[in-house]
Design a protein around this motif. Structure first.
Motif, PDB file in Angstrom:
ATOM      1  N   HIS A 101       0.716  -1.320   0.131  1.00  0.00           N
ATOM      2  CA  HIS A 101       0.059  -0.085   0.031  1.00  0.00           C
ATOM      3  C   HIS A 101       0.818   1.260   0.023  1.00  0.00           C
ATOM      4  CE1 HIS A 101      -3.699  -2.005   0.480  1.00  0.00           C
ATOM      5  NE2 HIS A 101      -3.441  -2.652   1.362  1.00  0.00           N
ATOM      6  N   GLN A 102       1.880   1.213   0.235  1.00  0.00           N
ATOM      7  CA  GLN A 102       3.117   2.327   0.222  1.00  0.00           C
ATOM      8  C   GLN A 102       3.390   2.666  -1.374  1.00  0.00           C
ATOM      9  OE1 GLN A 102       3.065   3.289   3.353  1.00  0.00           O
ATOM     10  NE2 GLN A 102       5.203   3.904   3.281  1.00  0.00           N
ATOM     11  N   PRO A 103       3.297   4.003  -1.616  1.00  0.00           N
ATOM     12  CA  PRO A 103       3.484   4.367  -2.956  1.00  0.00           C
ATOM     13  C   PRO A 103       4.710   3.928  -3.423  1.00  0.00           C
ATOM     14  CG  PRO A 103       2.706   6.343  -1.477  1.00  0.00           C
ATOM     15  CD  PRO A 103       2.939   5.071  -0.789  1.00  0.00           C
ATOM     16  N   ASP A 104       5.764   4.009  -2.902  1.00  0.00           N
ATOM     17  CA  ASP A 104       7.026   3.595  -3.389  1.00  0.00           C
ATOM     18  C   ASP A 104       7.344   2.150  -2.785  1.00  0.00           C
ATOM     19  OD1 ASP A 104       7.567   4.131  -0.697  1.00  0.00           O
ATOM     20  OD2 ASP A 104       9.015   5.572  -1.116  1.00  0.00           O
ATOM     21  N   LYS A 105       6.361   1.389  -2.291  1.00  0.00           N
ATOM     22  CA  LYS A 105       6.765   0.079  -1.878  1.00  0.00           C
ATOM     23  C   LYS A 105       7.913   0.152  -0.516  1.00  0.00           C
ATOM     24  CE  LYS A 105       3.871  -1.781  -4.604  1.00  0.00           C
ATOM     25  NZ  LYS A 105       2.610  -1.166  -4.480  1.00  0.00           N
ATOM     26  N   ARG A 115      11.050   6.158  16.454  1.00  0.00           N
ATOM     27  CA  ARG A 115      10.060   5.644  15.405  1.00  0.00           C
ATOM     28  C   ARG A 115      10.371   4.017  15.134  1.00  0.00           C
ATOM     29  NH1 ARG A 115      11.781  10.128  13.608  1.00  0.00           N
ATOM     30  NH2 ARG A 115      12.601   9.371  11.948  1.00  0.00           N
ATOM     31  N   ILE A 116       9.341   3.305  15.385  1.00  0.00           N
ATOM     32  CA  ILE A 116       9.448   2.005  14.942  1.00  0.00           C
ATOM     33  C   ILE A 116       8.084   1.602  14.122  1.00  0.00           C
ATOM     34  CG2 ILE A 116       9.356  -0.549  15.909  1.00  0.00           C
ATOM     35  CD1 ILE A 116      10.019   0.543  18.681  1.00  0.00           C
ATOM     36  N   ALA A 117       8.657   0.910  12.934  1.00  0.00           N
ATOM     37  CA  ALA A 117       7.837   0.435  11.923  1.00  0.00           C
ATOM     38  C   ALA A 117       7.771  -0.862  11.728  1.00  0.00           C
ATOM     39  CB  ALA A 117       8.196   1.156  10.424  1.00  0.00           C
ATOM     40  N   ALA A 118       6.524  -1.632  11.733  1.00  0.00           N
ATOM     41  CA  ALA A 118       6.170  -3.030  11.326  1.00  0.00           C
ATOM     42  C   ALA A 118       5.747  -3.212  10.090  1.00  0.00           C
ATOM     43  CB  ALA A 118       5.719  -3.634  12.596  1.00  0.00           C
ATOM     44  N   GLY A 119       6.289  -4.061   9.002  1.00  0.00           N
ATOM     45  CA  GLY A 119       5.565  -4.064   7.861  1.00  0.00           C
ATOM     46  C   GLY A 119       5.368  -5.557   7.407  1.00  0.00           C
ATOM     47  N   CYS A 120       4.322  -5.752   6.900  1.00  0.00           N
ATOM     48  CA  CYS A 120       3.952  -6.792   6.137  1.00  0.00           C
ATOM     49  C   CYS A 120       3.386  -6.533   4.558  1.00  0.00           C
ATOM     50  CB  CYS A 120       3.127  -7.781   6.960  1.00  0.00           C
ATOM     51  SG  CYS A 120       1.343  -7.176   7.318  1.00  0.00           S
ATOM     52  N   ILE A 121       2.883  -7.423   4.108  1.00  0.00           N
ATOM     53  CA  ILE A 121       2.406  -7.068   2.816  1.00  0.00           C
ATOM     54  C   ILE A 121       1.241  -6.174   2.602  1.00  0.00           C
ATOM     55  CG2 ILE A 121       1.337  -8.094   0.401  1.00  0.00           C
ATOM     56  CD1 ILE A 121       3.123 -10.596   0.938  1.00  0.00           C
ATOM     57  N   GLY A 122       0.212  -6.547   3.563  1.00  0.00           N
ATOM     58  CA  GLY A 122      -1.033  -5.455   3.269  1.00  0.00           C
ATOM     59  C   GLY A 122      -1.246  -4.813   4.565  1.00  0.00           C
ATOM     60  N   GLY A 123      -0.451  -4.882   5.599  1.00  0.00           N
ATOM     61  CA  GLY A 123      -0.686  -3.950   6.850  1.00  0.00           C
ATOM     62  C   GLY A 123      -2.047  -4.509   7.780  1.00  0.00           C
ATOM     63  N   ARG A 124      -2.621  -5.597   7.292  1.00  0.00           N
ATOM     64  CA  ARG A 124      -3.725  -6.056   8.163  1.00  0.00           C
ATOM     65  C   ARG A 124      -3.323  -7.163   9.089  1.00  0.00           C
ATOM     66  NH1 ARG A 124      -8.646  -5.252   5.625  1.00  0.00           N
ATOM     67  NH2 ARG A 124      -9.172  -7.389   5.998  1.00  0.00           N
ATOM     68  N   VAL A 179       0.262   3.573  15.479  1.00  0.00           N
ATOM     69  CA  VAL A 179      -0.629   3.976  14.396  1.00  0.00           C
ATOM     70  C   VAL A 179      -0.673   2.942  13.272  1.00  0.00           C
ATOM     71  CG1 VAL A 179      -0.535   5.705  12.255  1.00  0.00           C
ATOM     72  CG2 VAL A 179       0.404   6.527  14.565  1.00  0.00           C
ATOM     73  N   HIS A 180      -1.791   2.610  12.886  1.00  0.00           N
ATOM     74  CA  HIS A 180      -1.991   1.424  11.958  1.00  0.00           C
ATOM     75  C   HIS A 180      -2.369   1.927  10.600  1.00  0.00           C
ATOM     76  CE1 HIS A 180      -1.549  -1.233  15.031  1.00  0.00           C
ATOM     77  NE2 HIS A 180      -2.559  -0.716  16.012  1.00  0.00           N
ATOM     78  N   LEU A 181      -1.395   2.172   9.730  1.00  0.00           N
ATOM     79  CA  LEU A 181      -1.896   2.905   8.431  1.00  0.00           C
ATOM     80  C   LEU A 181      -2.492   2.211   7.497  1.00  0.00           C
ATOM     81  CD1 LEU A 181       2.065   4.096   7.480  1.00  0.00           C
ATOM     82  CD2 LEU A 181      -0.029   5.448   8.538  1.00  0.00           C
ATOM     83  N   HIS A 182      -2.803   0.915   7.284  1.00  0.00           N
ATOM     84  CA  HIS A 182      -3.440   0.365   6.202  1.00  0.00           C
ATOM     85  C   HIS A 182      -4.171  -0.696   6.496  1.00  0.00           C
ATOM     86  CE1 HIS A 182       0.329   1.654   4.297  1.00  0.00           C
ATOM     87  NE2 HIS A 182      -0.607   2.315   3.825  1.00  0.00           N
ATOM     88  N   VAL A 183      -4.582  -1.008   7.982  1.00  0.00           N
ATOM     89  CA  VAL A 183      -5.371  -2.018   8.443  1.00  0.00           C
ATOM     90  C   VAL A 183      -6.826  -2.082   7.767  1.00  0.00           C
ATOM     91  CG1 VAL A 183      -6.367  -0.852  10.550  1.00  0.00           C
ATOM     92  CG2 VAL A 183      -6.106  -3.387  10.609  1.00  0.00           C
TER      93      VAL A 183
END
Length: 137
Positions: free
Chosen positions: A18-22, A90-99, A121-125
């Motif tokens: 979901h990130q514009p630049d992945k 800042r800590i970020a945790a990413g998977c494919i879809g963010g869900r 913060v949950h950007l893409h759930v």
């Protein structure tokens, strides 16, 4: 904290797809959960669920390596915050879809680090499920 100050600790879950630049959001610590940890999405019963659902929470937290990764990340966050220049972290945790994986990992970190008053913060759930080819057997 005033409104113009960054939170001392921000934990963000996101989906790379979901990130514009992945790419991951800007963070001091980034956990890329895509390749190393089982994806709940492959279970048709979990695909439409999110990390808010107990079945997904159970699936993610029972994945070998995830509890240790969460504990190690919490320890790293405490080490960063204890440093003499302890600015915002800042800590970020990413998977494919963010869900699924990233949501559960970020939420669990937020609970473990509650004494540091994190902003989670949950950007893409709530984004649509990412359609992917079926895994090869």
């Amino acid at each position: 904290m005033t409104t113009d100050q960054a939170p001392a600790l921000t934990i963000t879950s996101f989906g790379y797809a979901h990130q514009p630049d992945k790419r991951a959001p800007d963070a001091h610590l980034t956990l890329d959960l895509r390749a190393h940890f089982r994806d709940p999405h492959v279970d048709p019963a979990l695909q439409q669920l999110t990390g808010r659902d107990q079945a997904v929470i159970t699936a993610v937290l029972s994945t070998p390596g995830i509890p240790a990764l969460i504990a190690a990340t919490a320890a790293a966050a405490r080490a960063f915050r204890a440093g003499p220049g302890a600015g915002p972290l800042r800590i970020a945790a990413g998977c494919i879809g963010g869900r699924h994986r990233s949501y559960v990992v970020a939420s669990t970190l937020g609970t473990l680090l509650a004494d540091l008053d994190p902003t989670v913060v949950h950007l893409h759930v709530d984004r649509p499920v990412i359609r992917r080819p079926a895994p090869q057997t």
